[in-house]
Every structure is written in structure tokens, then in C-alpha cells.
Design an enzyme around this catalytic site. Structure first.
Site, PDB file in Angstrom:
ATOM      1  N   GLY A  19      15.346  28.271 -26.773  1.00  0.00           N
ATOM      2  CA  GLY A  19      16.653  27.771 -26.337  1.00  0.00           C
ATOM      3  C   GLY A  19      16.696  26.252 -26.350  1.00  0.00           C
ATOM      4  N   GLY A  62      20.082  24.240 -26.127  1.00  0.00           N
ATOM      5  CA  GLY A  62      20.885  24.276 -24.902  1.00  0.00           C
ATOM      6  C   GLY A  62      20.587  23.056 -24.039  1.00  0.00           C
ATOM      7  CB  SER A  67      21.027  31.277 -12.480  1.00  0.00           C
ATOM      8  OG  SER A  67      22.218  30.990 -11.807  1.00  0.00           O
ATOM      9  CB  SER A  68      21.507  29.079  -7.438  1.00  0.00           C
ATOM     10  OG  SER A  68      22.650  28.598  -8.108  1.00  0.00           O
ATOM     11  CB  CYS A  69      24.759  32.945  -9.902  1.00  0.00           C
ATOM     12  SG  CYS A  69      24.147  33.533 -11.465  1.00  0.00           S
ATOM     13  CE1 TYR A 125      23.083  33.464 -17.454  1.00  0.00           C
ATOM     14  CE2 TYR A 125      23.080  32.968 -15.105  1.00  0.00           C
ATOM     15  CZ  TYR A 125      22.666  32.683 -16.396  1.00  0.00           C
ATOM     16  OH  TYR A 125      21.832  31.617 -16.615  1.00  0.00           O
ATOM     17  CE  LYS A 138      19.277  33.735 -17.174  1.00  0.00           C
ATOM     18  NZ  LYS A 138      18.206  33.202 -18.032  1.00  0.00           N
ATOM     19  CG  LEU A 160      20.848  23.315 -14.134  1.00  0.00           C
ATOM     20  CD1 LEU A 160      20.154  24.073 -15.261  1.00  0.00           C
ATOM     21  CD2 LEU A 160      19.876  22.381 -13.427  1.00  0.00           C
ATOM     22  CG  HIS A 217      28.722  26.069 -15.177  1.00  0.00           C
ATOM     23  ND1 HIS A 217      28.698  27.049 -14.231  1.00  0.00           N
ATOM     24  CD2 HIS A 217      27.937  26.499 -16.182  1.00  0.00           C
ATOM     25  CE1 HIS A 217      27.925  28.029 -14.628  1.00  0.00           C
ATOM     26  NE2 HIS A 217      27.440  27.729 -15.819  1.00  0.00           N
ATOM     27  CD1 TRP A 253      41.137  25.825 -13.163  1.00  0.00           C
ATOM     28  CD2 TRP A 253      39.276  27.010 -13.573  1.00  0.00           C
ATOM     29  NE1 TRP A 253      41.020  25.962 -14.518  1.00  0.00           N
ATOM     30  CE2 TRP A 253      39.895  26.679 -14.802  1.00  0.00           C
ATOM     31  CE3 TRP A 253      38.087  27.749 -13.588  1.00  0.00           C
ATOM     32  CZ2 TRP A 253      39.346  27.066 -16.032  1.00  0.00           C
ATOM     33  CZ3 TRP A 253      37.545  28.136 -14.800  1.00  0.00           C
ATOM     34  CH2 TRP A 253      38.175  27.801 -16.009  1.00  0.00           C
ATOM     35  CG  ASP A 304      38.076  29.335  -4.030  1.00  0.00           C
ATOM     36  OD1 ASP A 304      38.410  28.433  -4.820  1.00  0.00           O
ATOM     37  OD2 ASP A 304      38.510  29.424  -2.861  1.00  0.00           O
TER      38      ASP A 304
HETATM   39  P1  GDP Z   1      30.016  29.196 -10.287  1.00  0.00           P
HETATM   40  O1  GDP Z   1      29.123  28.230  -9.573  1.00  0.00           O
HETATM   41  O2  GDP Z   1      29.290  30.362 -10.892  1.00  0.00           O
HETATM   42  O3  GDP Z   1      31.163  29.654  -9.399  1.00  0.00           O
HETATM   43  O4  GDP Z   1      30.637  28.488 -11.577  1.00  0.00           O
HETATM   44  P2  GDP Z   1      31.610  27.271 -11.930  1.00  0.00           P
HETATM   45  O5  GDP Z   1      30.834  26.009 -12.039  1.00  0.00           O
HETATM   46  O6  GDP Z   1      32.356  27.689 -13.157  1.00  0.00           O
HETATM   47  O7  GDP Z   1      32.672  27.136 -10.728  1.00  0.00           O
HETATM   48  C1  GDP Z   1      32.354  26.557  -9.497  1.00  0.00           C
HETATM   49  C2  GDP Z   1      33.615  26.361  -8.672  1.00  0.00           C
HETATM   50  O8  GDP Z   1      34.407  25.321  -9.253  1.00  0.00           O
HETATM   51  C3  GDP Z   1      34.535  27.591  -8.595  1.00  0.00           C
HETATM   52  O9  GDP Z   1      35.071  27.637  -7.273  1.00  0.00           O
HETATM   53  C4  GDP Z   1      35.627  27.242  -9.592  1.00  0.00           C
HETATM   54  O10 GDP Z   1      36.861  27.910  -9.359  1.00  0.00           O
HETATM   55  C5  GDP Z   1      35.764  25.738  -9.343  1.00  0.00           C
HETATM   56  N1  GDP Z   1      36.464  25.005 -10.409  1.00  0.00           N
HETATM   57  C6  GDP Z   1      37.471  24.112 -10.202  1.00  0.00           C
HETATM   58  N2  GDP Z   1      37.954  23.647 -11.361  1.00  0.00           N
HETATM   59  C7  GDP Z   1      37.209  24.232 -12.346  1.00  0.00           C
HETATM   60  C8  GDP Z   1      37.235  24.118 -13.774  1.00  0.00           C
HETATM   61  O11 GDP Z   1      38.032  23.406 -14.366  1.00  0.00           O
HETATM   62  N3  GDP Z   1      36.292  24.860 -14.440  1.00  0.00           N
HETATM   63  C9  GDP Z   1      35.378  25.649 -13.804  1.00  0.00           C
HETATM   64  N4  GDP Z   1      34.483  26.326 -14.517  1.00  0.00           N
HETATM   65  N5  GDP Z   1      35.363  25.777 -12.447  1.00  0.00           N
HETATM   66  C10 GDP Z   1      36.260  25.072 -11.739  1.00  0.00           C
END
Ligand code: GDP
Length: 326
Positions: free
Chosen positions: A16, A19, A112-114, A141, A145, A171, A184, A207, A274
Site C-alpha cells: 500500500g 496510500g 483503525s480507531s473505528c 470497514y 479490520k 490520520l 475524511h 456535515w 454525525d
Molecule cells: P469518521 O471519523 O469515520 O466519522 O469519518 P469522517 O472523517 O468522514 O467524519 C468525521 C466527522 O466529520 C463526522 O461527524 C462527519 O459528519 C463530519 N464532517 C463534517 N464535514 C465533513 C465533510 O465535508 N466530509 C467528511 N467526510 N466528514 C465531515
């Protein structure tokens, strides 16, 4: 646990390497006395067990950093469940089994922490694994993992393989995915705010509610921690890698606006998910071993933004989803 594995003279395969994580590990290994092995997806399909075994028999790595994975943000995970589950299961199972068959000395699997339960006690300890239901938006995912961690543990118990796993926080850094549909939050907001500043726009959409809290680790810190673990950790339990500090998404957006130099208004779209309310890891196991993160968030955001500005012309706009042949 034991210490002092010597990377000197070893053949190290970074699976990888294109990446964000793999590239950071390659940068970090550049100063080490070892032979770096890499192979692109056009030459080796990691979903193909036979091909992976043949390649490893031919290349004879002593050490494997398993950073290859199908990754993506909250939207990508939620909308391509089969791809996230299937591809990650295949990649890790193929490489781990081939590593056993070719007598690889050390393998480091990236989780991953998820993988931790949605409502795990915060900060999240490694022992929370499998103690509660997962966050639904990234369960595909996460299940893959978790299977990878369990493979490392099973191969250690049954075959004595010295395979370990590390669980990084969210990250960011050079080489991140800045595509707004699959990325992300941190690269997405960096790009949105940058483009708002360029256009002179007064608002940027974030978001969700802005209230979720996340922990962000610079990928160069992660790469340094991974080499540390290869050298100094040889145990069955996964090891969290993070800063141990979290920030609300709304505060991240404001910090990014400062870094970019944009003074507009952030608006929230509660129609978007969220996800997990809070994700911050207990990093005391790694601290007790002797490693802590060095790159602070403000410094890391500034250097990543500088990288973004000098590379934004060449960034991938979107990532095609690879659908395996029937
Ligand atoms: P997560 O850590 O697996 O939830 O992944 P993300 O990094 O995609 O999202 C983290 C948080 O950021 C979530 O609450 C999303 O809704 C919020 N968020 C806010 N704006 C954005 C955006 O433009 N893109 C993404 N990916 N997440 C966003």
C-alpha cells in the site's frame, strides 16, 4: 513483549505504498539501513491469493507493513459496504497467510480507531475491542479490520508468527485523499475552506452538527510510531497510536479557517450523519513502551496546507471503485 528487533539489512515490504500511510512509512524508512520493497496494483492484485503468494516467494520480504486497504470517509463507507468489507478481508487474509508461508519475521497490520464500539468508554483502551455494537456508518470497514487483528492473533497462537497490529487515530497529512465524496473530514474541510477563500465565498458547509469529537494524528508521526513498534513491540494485543487529544469538528473547522486565512461563516448540514459522537484513544500502552506523538495539530495543519497548496493541481479528483470480476 520483547525489544530490539533490528531492521538493519532486512527486506521490508510496504504493502500500500501509494496510500497516505504507506507513502509516509516509505519516507520514514528511507533513512534506515534496509531494502524497501514496493509493488503497484497494476503488477499485483492483493485480492488474489495465488498472485500474492507468488510475489512474496519471489521477493522474500523479512518484514511486512500491511498498509494496503480500501479506505474512505463516512459517506464512502456507508455507500459501498460490499467493497469495503470484501476488499479489506481479501487483502489482509492473503498477505497474512502468504507471510506465514514465506516465513516473514515481522508483520505489522494497520487497523483503525473505528474498530472500537460506537459508545466505547473514552478515552478508548485497547481492551474495549468487541465489548459493544459498532458505529453503523463504518461497520463494514471495522469488521474487516477486526478480522485482521484476529488473524494476527490467531497466527501468533497457532504458528508462532510474530505479527502485531496498530490502531491509528484519524490520520491526515501529505498524500491524503481530498476528494469531497470519499475523503475524511480534515482534508474535506481543508479543501472546502481553501476553495471558499479562493472564490471569496462567505460560507462553507460542514456535515452534521459540528459536535462530534475526533482525534487527529499526523501521518509522519504514525510512520515513526510504526517503526518504533516493529523494533520494540512483540505482543498479541493491538496498540493504539494517537495523540490522546480530541477536538470538536466545529473547532477543527475554525482552526482550519485560521490556517487558510478565511474569515467566513461555517454552516452545518444536520441532514448528513454525525457518526460516532466521540473518538479519542487511550495511548498509554504506547507511551509506556516509550513513544509519544510530536507533531501538534496547528503545526501539522499548517504543513499539510502548504503541501495541499503546492499539489492541488495534481490531486486525484475522485477514486474509482474497483469492482472485482465475477
Ligand atoms: P469518521 O471519523 O469515520 O466519522 O469519518 P469522517 O472523517 O468522514 O467524519 C468525521 C466527522 O466529520 C463526522 O461527524 C462527519 O459528519 C463530519 N464532517 C463534517 N464535514 C465533513 C465533510 O465535508 N466530509 C467528511 N467526510 N466528514 C465531515
Amino acid at each position: 513483549m520483547s525489544g530490539g528487533f533490528d531492521l538493519g539489512g532486512r527486506r521490508v515490504w510496504v504493502a500500500g505504498h501509494r496510500g497516505m500511510v504507506g507513502a509516509a512509512v516509505c519516507r520514514r524508512l528511507a533513512g534506515e539501513d534496509c531494502t524497501l520493497l514496493t509493488v503497484g496494483r497494476e503488477r499485483l492484485d492483493l485480492r488474489d491469493q495465488r498472485a500474492v503468494l507468488d510475489w512474496m516467494r519471489d521477493q522474500r520480504p523479512d518484514v511486512v507493513v500491511l498498509a494496503a486497504a480500501r479506505v474512505g470517509g463516512i459517506h464512502a463507507n456507508d455507500s459501498q459496504p460490499a467493497v469495503f468489507l470484501y476488499e479489506n478481508l481479501m487483502i489482509e487474509a492473503n498477505i497474512i497467510e502468504a507471510a506465514r508461508q514465506t516465513a516473514v519475521e515481522r508483520l505489522l497490520f494497520l487497523g483503525s480507531s473505528c474498530i472500537y464500539p460506537r459508545l466505547a468508554e473514552q478515552p478508548i483502551r485497547e481492551s474495549s475491542l468487541l465489548t459493544g455494537p459498532l458505529e453503523p456508518t463504518n461497520q463494514w470497514y471495522a469488521v474487516a479490520k477486526i478480522a485482521g487483528i484476529k488473524l494476527c492473533q490467531a497466527y501468533r497462537r497457532q504458528y508462532g508468527c510474530r505479527f502485531i497490529s496498530a490502531m491509528p487515530a484519524n490520520l491526515y497529512g501529505p498524500g491524503d485523499n481530498f476528494d469531497l465524496t470519499t475523503s475524511h473530514v480534515l482534508p474535506a474541510l481543508m479543501r472546502k475552506i481553501h476553495e471558499a477563500a479562493e472564490r471569496g465565498a462567505e460560507t462553507v458547509e460542514v456535515w452534521g452538527t459540528g459536535r462530534p469529537r475526533r482525534e487527529f494524528l499526523h501521518v509522519d508521526d504514525l510512520a515513526d510510531a510504526l517503526l518504533f513498534l516493529l523494533r520494540h513491540y512483540d505482543g498479541e494485543e493491538p496498540v493504539n497510536v494517537g495523540t490522546g487529544e480530541d477536538i470538536a469538528i466545529a473547532d477543527l473547522a475554525r482552526t482550519l479557517a485560521d490556517v487558510v486565512g478565511w474569515s467566513g461563516r461555517i454552516v452545518y448540514d444536520p441532514g448528513k450523519p454525525d457518526g460516532t459522537p466521540r473518538k479519542v484513544m487511550d495511548v498509554s500502552r504506547l507511551a509506556d513502551l516509550g513513544w509519544t506523538a510530536r507533531i501538534g495539530l496547528t503545526e501539522g495543519l499548517a504543513s499539510t496546507y502548504a503541501w495541499f497548496r503546492s499539489n492541488s493541481g495534481t490531486l486525484r479528483q475522485s477514486r474509482p471503485v474497483v469492482v472485482p470480476a465475477a
